[in-house]
Design an enzyme around this catalytic site. Structure first.
Site, PDB file in Angstrom:
ATOM      1  N   ASP A  38      74.888 -61.332 -88.385  1.00 38.06           N
ATOM      2  CA  ASP A  38      74.754 -61.177 -89.837  1.00 38.06           C
ATOM      3  C   ASP A  38      76.029 -61.706 -90.496  1.00 38.06           C
ATOM      4  OD1 ASP A  38      72.622 -59.049 -91.461  1.00 38.06           O
ATOM      5  OD2 ASP A  38      74.275 -59.950 -92.578  1.00 38.06           O
ATOM      6  N   ASP A  61      76.816 -67.459 -90.385  1.00 40.38           N
ATOM      7  CA  ASP A  61      75.668 -67.994 -91.098  1.00 40.38           C
ATOM      8  C   ASP A  61      74.699 -68.600 -90.092  1.00 40.38           C
ATOM      9  OD1 ASP A  61      73.900 -69.503 -92.634  1.00 40.38           O
ATOM     10  OD2 ASP A  61      75.455 -70.243 -93.996  1.00 40.38           O
ATOM     11  N   VAL A  62      73.442 -68.176 -90.128  1.00 43.21           N
ATOM     12  CA  VAL A  62      72.470 -68.679 -89.154  1.00 43.21           C
ATOM     13  C   VAL A  62      72.199 -70.169 -89.301  1.00 43.21           C
ATOM     14  CG1 VAL A  62      71.317 -66.475 -88.753  1.00 43.21           C
ATOM     15  CG2 VAL A  62      70.535 -67.960 -90.638  1.00 43.21           C
ATOM     16  N   TYR A 146      60.244 -69.704-101.321  1.00 42.45           N
ATOM     17  CA  TYR A 146      60.105 -68.640-100.328  1.00 42.45           C
ATOM     18  C   TYR A 146      58.801 -68.795 -99.553  1.00 42.45           C
ATOM     19  CZ  TYR A 146      59.915 -63.952 -98.320  1.00 42.45           C
ATOM     20  OH  TYR A 146      59.831 -62.894 -97.455  1.00 42.45           O
ATOM     21  N   LYS A 150      58.266 -69.598 -95.482  1.00 40.11           N
ATOM     22  CA  LYS A 150      57.622 -68.654 -94.573  1.00 40.11           C
ATOM     23  C   LYS A 150      56.346 -69.227 -93.954  1.00 40.11           C
ATOM     24  CE  LYS A 150      60.656 -65.395 -94.818  1.00 40.11           C
ATOM     25  NZ  LYS A 150      61.467 -65.037 -93.633  1.00 40.11           N
ATOM     26  N   VAL A 179      57.885 -54.813 -98.240  1.00 50.77           N
ATOM     27  CA  VAL A 179      58.654 -53.883 -97.411  1.00 50.77           C
ATOM     28  C   VAL A 179      59.847 -53.415 -98.234  1.00 50.77           C
ATOM     29  CG1 VAL A 179      59.860 -53.522 -95.224  1.00 50.77           C
ATOM     30  CG2 VAL A 179      58.006 -55.212 -95.358  1.00 50.77           C
ATOM     31  N   THR A 181      63.066 -53.174 -98.587  1.00 48.97           N
ATOM     32  CA  THR A 181      64.337 -53.676 -98.056  1.00 48.97           C
ATOM     33  C   THR A 181      65.172 -54.269 -99.184  1.00 48.97           C
ATOM     34  OG1 THR A 181      63.574 -55.937 -97.607  1.00 48.97           O
ATOM     35  CG2 THR A 181      63.192 -54.285 -95.896  1.00 48.97           C
TER      36      THR A 181
END
Length: 251
Positions: A38, A61-62, A146, A150, A179, A181
């Site tokens: 993370d 950072d991914v 987004y 996805k 969700v 979050t």
């Protein structure tokens, strides 16, 4: 014998939400080691400290190729490709920089994580779950970046499942609906709803009640349990699937 005895699992976006919930579940079910990724260093380290297993923390950072090139993923058996951001804006006003930001984190980051995990698992097999979204299956206005990211993640999982099968690597996706979050804090209309209702809890109740046949949003722990199922040997014949967990939203 526990579900994940001696498992070594990689989880991105692990500091909160679905990532943290999944990490907690895997640790409780016998995982030997969790590799937690993370950008939120303080939050991730505090959370990792609470887990009853060996922890390896990667702050970064991914989307950073160098990070993945240097990451020690030796012996991983499971991976949860979960890091992502939310966004909401109509196509007509969506800035290209914002489009690229969302696609970079949600899709490029997923690709780099998936690639690193599959390379580490090659020869030994393993199980991977990518966190997608029902937004990748059902069109709604104002979420182009987004939703596109996805939808691509869902198909990426399917391609990876075919490529991974000869190496005994299973790859599946999960497509949650709403969700509860922190990702919602990045969505402008949710921020407006929080102001109107007075709290995030109240805003989630309004959203869940109006948009979901089951009348609520999911808890991160519920999605974590479903990810754990897909990762586990109980789903040993399941690969290339996308589990929709949306309370009926997509009906």
């Amino acid at each position: 014998m526990t579900d994940f005895e001696n498992a070594v699992a990689l989880i991105t976006g692990a500091a909160s939400g679905i990532g943290a919930a999944t990490a907690t579940i895997l640790a409780a079910r016998g995982a030997r080691k969790l590799i937690l990724v993370d950008q939120q260093e303080d939050r991730l380290r505090d959370f990792a400290f609470s887990l009853p297993c060996e922890r390896q923390v990667i702050i970064g950072d991914v989307t950073d190729q160098a990070m993945w090139g240097n990451a020690d993923l030796t012996g991983i058996t499971h991976a949860v490709v979960n890091a992502g951001v939310g966004a909401g804006e109509p196509i007509e006003t969506l800035r290209f920089e914002e489009w690229r930001r969302v696609l970079s984190i949600n899709l490029d980051g997923a690709f780099l994580t998936l690639q690193a995990a599959m390379r580490a698992m090659k020869g030994n097999g393993g199980s991977i779950v990518l966190t997608a979204s029902v937004a990748g299956l059902k069109a709604e206005p104002g979420i182009a970046a987004y939703a596109a990211s996805k939808a691509a993640v869902i198909h990426l999982a399917k391609v990876a499942a075919k490529e991974g099968a000869p190496s005994k690597i299973r790859v599946n996706a999960i497509a949650p609906g709403g969700v509860e979050t922190a990702i919602w804090s990045e969505v402008p209309f949710f921020q407006t709803l929080v102001e109107k209702t007075g709290s995030e809890d109240a805003a989630f109740q309004v959203l869940g009640g109006s948009a979901t046949p089951m009348g609520r949003f999911a808890r991160a722990e519920e999605i974590g349990e479903q990810i754990a199922f897909l990762l586990s040997d109980k789903a040993a014949f399941v690969t290339g699937s996308c589990l929709v967990s949306d309370g009926g939203y997509s009906l």
